[in-house]
Write an enzyme that holds these catalytic residues in place. Structure first.
Site, PDB file in Angstrom:
ATOM      1  N   CYS A 135       3.334   0.888   4.889  1.00  0.00           N
ATOM      2  CA  CYS A 135       3.015  -0.198   3.953  1.00  0.00           C
ATOM      3  C   CYS A 135       1.745   0.098   3.163  1.00  0.00           C
ATOM      4  CB  CYS A 135       2.885  -1.512   4.726  1.00  0.00           C
ATOM      5  SG  CYS A 135       2.512  -2.918   3.668  1.00  0.00           S
ATOM      6  N   CYS A 138      -0.420  -2.959   2.528  1.00  0.00           N
ATOM      7  CA  CYS A 138      -1.240  -3.408   3.657  1.00  0.00           C
ATOM      8  C   CYS A 138      -2.414  -2.459   3.894  1.00  0.00           C
ATOM      9  CB  CYS A 138      -0.416  -3.463   4.948  1.00  0.00           C
ATOM     10  SG  CYS A 138       1.260  -4.062   4.734  1.00  0.00           S
ATOM     11  N   ASP A 139      -2.184  -1.152   3.783  1.00  0.00           N
ATOM     12  CA  ASP A 139      -3.182  -0.180   4.259  1.00  0.00           C
ATOM     13  C   ASP A 139      -3.811   0.687   3.173  1.00  0.00           C
ATOM     14  OD1 ASP A 139      -2.568  -1.059   6.817  1.00  0.00           O
ATOM     15  OD2 ASP A 139      -0.959   0.379   7.061  1.00  0.00           O
TER      16      ASP A 139
END
Ligand code: NAP
Length: 309
Positions: A135, A138-139
């Site tokens: 992701c 997300c990261d």
């Protein structure tokens, strides 16, 4: 012990489940939505969705599903946290178990979606959350001025790579073939990003590092030659697998685990319908999932009307 049988339970709260909830709520079925472990589904992990009709300037994935959820709640849909751990479709009412509690329902819509696929190479599991991710949204933030790799040649891989150029100084797309699978539109976009490089005909053999990822060994899929890649993060974007484990033995699944569907949303059990990526190995689009969610709710309503007569 179960309470009285519900009209309709919907498993999953991505675009398919939420659209089913809007239609079923509006039809007065008082649907119960079991949200699953990832409420909102795949759009929660995306950035801008540019091809969902009605949003000419695009809409953020999380905002899209939050709006859908509000719309479903307005029509009386009730949301329960958690994942269904087992089902029994042997007779109607069907049984769905969440935690230790059993729910009975006269009809069911499965919209449990699909989860990102992993490569299964040495080092991948060890470095999950320490340089290996599925992701970018997300990261990606953790890779400011670093070098990252994205594995895959489809639209997801290119989308992730383009997003990562916001942070990383270099993004390397590793694809096992010469030709990309992604749409021409996405390829043009990726080609125009100076920070993106393509390593074609390459496969990751092993992910390396000490505490966090420091690189990977690559194999050329044509010559077999091994080379070393130095990078700080590796993002997997190699497709998804359907979430159908609990339906094995209860419903007909295809060889890849997708629910077999006929007439749009019907499964092998009358009264059990499926919508979205859980039964769609082909399109995998939010709008297609939403459309299938609407069809499933309409069919569930017809099923309930016909079986209560
Ligand atoms: P996909 O189209 O199935 O592509 C998966 C990619 O991963 C392929 O290039 C495949 O290689 C590669 N791959 C699969 N298993 C692999 C393995 N074990 N090792 C190395 N590579 C592997 O999946 P996706 O990109 O997630 O897209 C899914 C659907 O969503 C598509 O219909 C896509 O158009 C859509 N989508 C659209 C957008 C958009 O419109 N903005 C964004 C994201 C996704 P091969 O090519 O060799 O098979």
């Amino acid at each position: 012990m179960a309470d009285e049988a519900k009209n309709l339970i919907i498993l999953g709260s991505g675009p398919a489940g939420l659209t089913a909830a809007i239609y079923a709520g509006r039809a007065g079925l008082a649907p119960i939505i079991m949200e699953g472990m990832k409420p909102g589904g795949q759009p929660m992990g995306t950035t801008m969705v540019e091809n969902f009709p009605g949003f000419p300037k695009g809409v953020l994935g999380p905002e899209l599903v939050t709006r859908m959820r509000e719309q479903a709640e307005r029509f009386g849909a009730k949301f329960l946290a958690g994942d269904a751990v087992s089902v029994n479709f042997k007779k109607n009412p069907f049984i769905v178990q969440i935690g230790k509690k059993e729910y009975w329902t006269k009809s069911l819509i499965i919209a449990t979606g699909a989860d990102p696929r992993w490569l299964g190479v040495p080092g991948e599991e060890k470095f999950r959350g320490r340089g290996v991710s599925t992701c970018a949204t997300c990261d990606g933030f953790f890779y400011r001025d670093k070098v990252v790799a994205v594995v895959g040649g489809g639209d997801s891989a290119l989308e992730e790579a383009i997003f990562l150029t916001r942070f990383a100084k270099k993004v390397i797309i590793i694809h096992r073939r010469e030709a990309l699978r992604a749409s021409r539109f996405m390829q043009k976009r990726a080609d125009s990003e100076s920070r993106i490089e393509f390593y074609l005909n390459k496969e990751i053999e092993k992910i390396e590092g000490e505490k966090v990822v420091s690189g990977a060994s690559l194999r050329d899929t044509e010559t077999g030659e091994i080379s070393n890649l130095v990078c700080d993060g590796i993002f997997m974007a190699i497709g998804h697998d359907p979430n159908t484990k609990i339906f094995q033995g209860q419903l007909e699944l295809d060889a890849k685990g997708y629910i077999k569907i006929k007439n749009g949303v019907e499964t092998s059990v009358p009264g059990v319908f499926a919508a979205g990526d859980v039964g769609d190995p082909h399109y995998k689009q939010a709008i297609v999932a939403a459309g299938a969610g609407a069809m499933a709710a309409i069919q569930a309503e017809e099923f309930l009307t016909n079986t209560s007569a």
